[in-house]
Design an enzyme around this catalytic site. Structure first.
Site, PDB file in Angstrom:
ATOM      1  N   TYR A  11       0.815  -1.216   0.000  1.00  0.00           N
ATOM      2  CA  TYR A  11       0.000   0.000   0.000  1.00  0.00           C
ATOM      3  C   TYR A  11       0.850   1.268   0.000  1.00  0.00           C
ATOM      4  O   TYR A  11       0.821   2.050  -0.961  1.00  0.00           O
ATOM      5  CB  TYR A  11      -0.933  -0.044   1.215  1.00  0.00           C
ATOM      6  CG  TYR A  11      -1.716   1.223   1.466  1.00  0.00           C
ATOM      7  CD1 TYR A  11      -2.335   1.915   0.433  1.00  0.00           C
ATOM      8  CD2 TYR A  11      -1.856   1.712   2.766  1.00  0.00           C
ATOM      9  CE1 TYR A  11      -3.065   3.070   0.674  1.00  0.00           C
ATOM     10  CE2 TYR A  11      -2.586   2.856   3.022  1.00  0.00           C
ATOM     11  CZ  TYR A  11      -3.180   3.537   1.978  1.00  0.00           C
ATOM     12  OH  TYR A  11      -3.896   4.683   2.219  1.00  0.00           O
ATOM     13  N   TYR A 141       4.435  -6.072  17.358  1.00  0.00           N
ATOM     14  CA  TYR A 141       4.597  -5.264  16.146  1.00  0.00           C
ATOM     15  C   TYR A 141       5.373  -3.994  16.448  1.00  0.00           C
ATOM     16  O   TYR A 141       6.390  -3.690  15.821  1.00  0.00           O
ATOM     17  CB  TYR A 141       3.219  -4.918  15.558  1.00  0.00           C
ATOM     18  CG  TYR A 141       3.281  -3.809  14.527  1.00  0.00           C
ATOM     19  CD1 TYR A 141       3.981  -3.981  13.332  1.00  0.00           C
ATOM     20  CD2 TYR A 141       2.660  -2.584  14.763  1.00  0.00           C
ATOM     21  CE1 TYR A 141       4.058  -2.957  12.393  1.00  0.00           C
ATOM     22  CE2 TYR A 141       2.728  -1.562  13.830  1.00  0.00           C
ATOM     23  CZ  TYR A 141       3.431  -1.751  12.656  1.00  0.00           C
ATOM     24  OH  TYR A 141       3.514  -0.736  11.734  1.00  0.00           O
ATOM     25  N   PHE A 169       1.376   7.700  11.656  1.00  0.00           N
ATOM     26  CA  PHE A 169       0.129   7.547  12.388  1.00  0.00           C
ATOM     27  C   PHE A 169      -0.804   6.744  11.463  1.00  0.00           C
ATOM     28  O   PHE A 169      -0.408   5.685  11.008  1.00  0.00           O
ATOM     29  CB  PHE A 169      -0.354   8.909  12.865  1.00  0.00           C
ATOM     30  CG  PHE A 169       0.459   9.325  14.078  1.00  0.00           C
ATOM     31  CD1 PHE A 169      -0.105   9.296  15.337  1.00  0.00           C
ATOM     32  CD2 PHE A 169       1.806   9.662  13.967  1.00  0.00           C
ATOM     33  CE1 PHE A 169       0.656   9.596  16.467  1.00  0.00           C
ATOM     34  CE2 PHE A 169       2.580   9.963  15.082  1.00  0.00           C
ATOM     35  CZ  PHE A 169       1.995   9.935  16.333  1.00  0.00           C
TER      36      PHE A 169
END
Length: 329
Positions: A11, A141, A169
């Site tokens: 992405y 993560y 963010f």
């Protein structure tokens, strides 16, 4: 500059490839297509289907393509999965990245731009979040990303690696022309999930918690357009000319939006009604997370083009309309 984009079919990586081309650079993509999409990368961009942790193959690419700088977007990023499958996250996010860095050093490539995350802060001590806040991740993560950040500092000191780590963010939106966008499986990001609820692809959107100490009782998050993110990564290139330089930047708009505001904005942009179900709070969801990105703006001249979340959603909606089934490769 000749730039190797690791995870360049994903992405954020695919949008950064587009922005690199627009800025006059020459991207080369490395992606194993576990989550990436081959059709997200233009045919005229050199593409290698391989793993970032393979030193022999990566070393060959660095030499043959005469790579000058590496950008890393190849992490696994499902927070919940990182809790249940930490081995997978440490192996890909840290160990494979360490192999990549070793291969770079061995081949004389010493400029690195890293996709980090605001998850390194854990539950922040204060808001807005500044780069100097204590980093205390609450899931594997975030921990693997922080481990890479610490590794980068050590490599800068020992080997003269120059790096920049960007703490994102909530990346959102799609390319302005709607040709590439967000297509995850499973999808966990709020904006595409709300759009799917609006179009009937999913039954509803759940609001997890309506009694937070926020203006409308729902969680506040900082949504930043994927192309704005990408432009920041390129703006740092000049600062990496100094051997051993290391930089850390937050990337967000600094203006958070609540879950309800996102739902209302999707309805306004699409003209469709979003079916909503209110549910209990989820464990580990802070009431608010948003960035102070003034450091990136001041030091890099980074400008946020998409300041209104409706404009971000409009680009996502354009992508969903032109690609109702996402990428089909």
């Amino acid at each position: 500059m000749k730039v190797l984009v690791v995870g360049g079919a994903g992405y954020i990586g695919s949008h950064c490839v587009r922005q690199l081309q627009a800025a006059g650079h020459e991207p080369v993509v490395l992606d194993n297509l576990v989550f990436g999409h081959r059709s997200a990368v233009a045919e005229d961009v050199p593409f290698y289907d391989c793993d970032l942790g393979d030193p022999e193959v990566v070393g060959k690419i660095l030499k043959e393509e005469q790579i000058e700088l590496v950008m890393h977007f190849a992490a696994f990023a499902y927070v919940g999965e990182s809790v249940t499958e930490p081995r997978k996250y440490y192996e890909n996010n840290f160990v494979a990245t360490l192999r990549l860095l070793e291969t770079m050093i061995d081949n004389g490539v010493k400029k690195f731009v890293f996709s980090s995350t605001c998850a390194t802060y854990g539950e922040p001590e204060s808001l807005p979040i500044v780069e100097t806040l204590r980093q205390s991740p609450i899931n594997p993560y975030g921990q693997t990303k922080l481990d890479v950040e610490n590794c980068l500092k050590a490599f800068a000191h020992a080997y003269g690696l120059s790096f920049a780590a960007f703490r994102y963010f909530n990346a959102a939106g799609a390319a302005e022309d709607g040709t590439i966008g967000e297509d995850h499986n499973p999808e966990t990001h709020l904006i595409p999930l709300v759009i799917d609820a609006a179009t009937g692809k999913r039954e509803n959107i759940k609001i997890f918690g309506t009694d937070y100490d926020t203006p409308d009782g729902t969680c506040l998050r900082d949504y930043v357009h994927v192309d704005d993110l990408s432009r920041a990564h390129i703006a740092v290139f000049d600062k990496l000319a100094e051997p051993g330089a290391g930089y850390f930047y937050n990337l967000g708009t600094g203006t958070p939006n609540s879950v309800r505001e996102i739902i209302n904005a999707v309805e306004a942009v699409t003209g469709l009604k979003v079916p909503v179900v209110e549910d209990e709070r989820r464990a580990g969801d802070p009431p608010a997370l948003f960035a102070d990105s003034s450091k990136a703006q001041q030091e890099l001249g980074w400008e946020i083009k998409y300041k209104d979340v409706k404009d971000i959603i409009a680009t996502a909606w354009r992508w969903h309309q032109s690609h109702p089934k996402g990428y089909e490769d």
